[in-house]
Design an enzyme around this catalytic site. Structure first.
Site, PDB file in Angstrom:
ATOM      1  N   ASP A   1     -10.916  25.927 -30.219  1.00 23.81           N
ATOM      2  CA  ASP A   1      -9.237  26.284 -29.998  1.00 23.81           C
ATOM      3  C   ASP A   1      -8.683  25.156 -30.706  1.00 23.81           C
ATOM      4  O   ASP A   1      -9.153  24.080 -30.891  1.00 23.81           O
ATOM      5  CB  ASP A   1      -9.261  26.230 -28.629  1.00 23.81           C
ATOM      6  CG  ASP A   1      -7.494  26.302 -28.123  1.00 23.81           C
ATOM      7  OD1 ASP A   1      -6.762  27.324 -28.548  1.00 23.81           O
ATOM      8  OD2 ASP A   1      -7.083  25.233 -27.548  1.00 23.81           O
TER       9      ASP A   1
ATOM     10  N   GLU B   1     -10.015  28.023 -35.124  1.00 19.17           N
ATOM     11  CA  GLU B   1      -8.781  28.518 -35.008  1.00 19.17           C
ATOM     12  C   GLU B   1      -7.796  27.577 -35.994  1.00 19.17           C
ATOM     13  O   GLU B   1      -7.505  26.607 -35.557  1.00 19.17           O
ATOM     14  CB  GLU B   1      -8.292  28.441 -33.479  1.00 19.17           C
ATOM     15  CG  GLU B   1      -6.929  29.209 -33.636  1.00 19.17           C
ATOM     16  CD  GLU B   1      -6.016  28.649 -32.531  1.00 19.17           C
ATOM     17  OE1 GLU B   1      -5.034  29.429 -32.023  1.00 19.17           O
ATOM     18  OE2 GLU B   1      -6.362  27.593 -31.838  1.00 19.17           O
TER      19      GLU B   1
END
Length: 607
Positions: free
Chosen positions: A228, A255
């Site tokens: 993330d 990400e």
């Protein structure tokens, strides 16, 4: 990174993103893992034929719900991996979904379940042929001024006592203000993302704490990570953390939201994993809603996209469905058509997103009074269960069946009606127009009666949906409904005939099995296969060799069902990204299939 976010009480909180799981090579410690390595999970007995290459993101599903879904749906449907929401202890606020992305420690204890439930889920999923990838939050800790985490950890600003993820003020970056300019690399990677306390990932201590957390997950059986907010961590820091992992074969996908004119781009992160390709999802929305599906023909060769083997792709994820960046379940048939395209078109490693219906961006999943998330119940309440639709579950089987084939027989009307084949294994037609499309399509499929898997599935006597007949010339006449699609593949013929046996199918009473294993080092883009003198082993044709999984790298392994008592000659071959084949040295290897059960071989590659 989405820049427009709601402002919850006490502090603003970032709107994180997830995506799948999908997969490619990661550079690490001499051994390299490819997307195919993780994607080719051991097949469930009820699984469809072919190589598994599609993941599913069960957003905010509990660990016990995921375990049940792996057994009942994901394994039989042919999904290769499932991405879980972050398993770490998080702040307790008011039940919003984004609390999962506000760590207060690295304990595996959250509103989604306990450590024991997480470990049990992994074991259950792997038994069903589905690997597990964890969404991990390592850029920051929470944005709360203080409080008590889900598992009882007390924390305050810049004070997280651990023992897992023990951090003090010295462990956070010097910039204590929020990012104000995404055109400033320093701010993006050193300042706070909407009040979330930004970890000093350049610190050796912080790197080790993060690596210890990831290694703990690896010890439970996790086979990969979705990182993330990777865009907010310098690429070199992630490479240093990657080098500390106990298993170099785990998969990593970052990400990184690329945007024109910004200094941080997805390609920077390919040294430690793949990256999600947000541009693909945005473009897909534009094509579907912009009246021109025909423009998708050469999408895979677009210079602005990541290389296919390094791109994690998706139609939507939990961030983009809230900020309107991509199509979502709220777009009905447009969303379903986009999933059919993504799962049939040869680009990237797709992850199907499956969450819950929501009325406000902060709305959390169904939960109990104490904040614990309720068990997912498809067909009830707000869970969308998008991964069960024919346009996703049946198209996952389609993608497995056409693995390794190229795009052929493209047809379009110059606008919103397209059709194309995948070698001689599959054919799909999409119709975004309001009226139906009836015509004779030229396919490369072998002659036979096929089931349209969008309308149904094979049955013992035919198809539960539409039957399409392909003639000896490859032509097929059928009707594509308005705002709908038709998909055919060799694993779904009328009456259940024509399905190719899975190379990892469990032996039946008439067969036994050999678990072929070879210890071999590989470089980026290389994969190992076994080929031999039997049809099940490709008949010495390397193009039909059985793929081996690197789940236990450096030993590559796969189980093949063979006639009990048969003598078998075989060798191992290595294929690189260009398709070049290298045979191992020495003479043919030989073995005998046991009378029952599975014979496990562990050979060493011969140079």
């Amino acid at each position: 990174m989405s820049r427009t976010r709601p402002t919850p009480p006490r502090a603003r909180h970032r709107l994180p993103r997830a995506a799948a799981l999908a997969l490619a090579a990661v550079l690490a410690l001499g051994g390299l893992v490819t997307a195919a390595d993780v994607a080719t999970a051991p097949a469930a007995q009820a699984g469809p034929p072919g190589q598994r290459s599609t993941g599913v993101n069960l957003f905010q599903w509990t660990w016990t719900s995921i375990a049940r879904e792996c057994t009942d749906v994901l394994g039989p449907a042919g999904y290769a991996w499932v991405q879980t929401s972050p398993p770490n202890e998080h702040a307790q606020v008011a039940g919003q979904w984004w609390t999962s992305y506000q760590p207060v420690s690295y304990k595996i204890e959250s509103k989604l379940g306990t450590r024991a439930e997480y470990a049990a889920m992994i074991a259950t999923c792997r038994a069903a042929g589905v690997q597990v990838i964890a969404d991990v939050v390592v850029n920051h800790m929470s944005g709360q001024a203080g409080g008590t985490g889900w598992a009882g950890t007390r924390f305050s600003t810049e004070q997280y006592p651990g023992p897992e993820g023990g951090y003090g003020p010295q462990d956070f970056n010097d910039c204590r203000t929020n990012i104000s300019s995404y055109g400033d690399r320093y701010q993006v990677q050193n300042c706070r993302l909407v009040s979330l306390q930004d970890l000093r990932t350049g610190s050796e201590y912080v790197r080790q704490e993060i690596a210890s957390y990831l290694n703990d997950l690896i010890s439970l059986g996790v086979r990969g990570f979705r990182v993330d907010a990777a865009k907010h961590i310098p690429a070199a820091d992630l490479e240093a953390i990657r080098a500390k992992l106990s298993d170099p074969s785990v998969y990593v996908v970052h990400e990184v939201i690329g945007a024109g004119g910004e200094p941080v781009q997805p390609r920077e992160y390919l040294g430690s994993g793949d990256s999600h390709e947000f541009g693909y999802a945005r473009h897909l929305k534009g094509a579907v809603q912009g009246g021109n599906l025909a423009q998708l023909r050469d999408l895979r060769s677009a210079s602005w996209l990541l290389p296919s083997a390094r791109a994690g792709v998706f139609v939507d994820n939990h961030d983009t469905e809230r900020n309107g960046e991509t199509l979502t379940y709220k777009n009905g048939s447009d969303h379903r058509l986009a999933n059919v395209f993504a799962l049939s078109y040869p680009y990237g490693w797709p992850t199907v997103y499956s969450g819950y219906a929501f009325g406000s961006n902060d709305q959390g999943p169904p939960q109990q009074a104490n904040g614990k998330v309720s068990e997912a119940a498809c067909g009830q309440g707000t869970w969308t269960c998008a991964h069960r639709w024919n346009e996703t579950a049946h198209m996952t089987a389609f993608r497995n069946a056409v693995a390794g084939t190229d795009l052929v027989q493209w047809w379009d009307n110059g606008g919103n009606q397209i059709a194309y084949g995948r070698g001689d294994k599959g054919y799909v037609a999409l119709n975004k127009a309001g009226g139906s499309l009836s015509r004779t399509f030229q396919t490369s499929l072998p002659a036979g009666r096929y089931c349209d898997v969008i309308s149904g599935a094979p049955t013992s006597s035919g198809c539960s949906g539409t039957v399409v007949t392909v003639g000896s010339n490859g032509q097929a006449s059928f009707t594509v409904p308005g705002n709908g699609s038709v998909a055919l593949h060799v694993g779904a013929k009328a009456g259940g005939t024509g399905a190719t046996p899975s190379p990892t199918a469990s032996p039946t009473s008439a067969t036994a099995g050999i678990s072929f294993g070879v210890q071999a080092s590989t470089q980026w883009g290389q994969n190992l296969f076994v080929v031999g003198d039997r049809a099940e082993l490709g008949g010495w044709d390397p193009a039909r060799a059985v793929a081996l999984s690197s789940a236990t790298y450096p030993v590559w392994r796969s189980t093949v069902a063979l006639p009990a008592g048969a003598s078998v000659a075989y060798k191992y071959v290595r294929k690189d990204a260009s398709g070049a084949v290298t045979w191992e040295g020495g003479g043919n290897r030989t073995t005998t299939v046991p009378a029952s059960g599975v014979l496990t071989l562990t050979d060493t590659w011969r140079g």
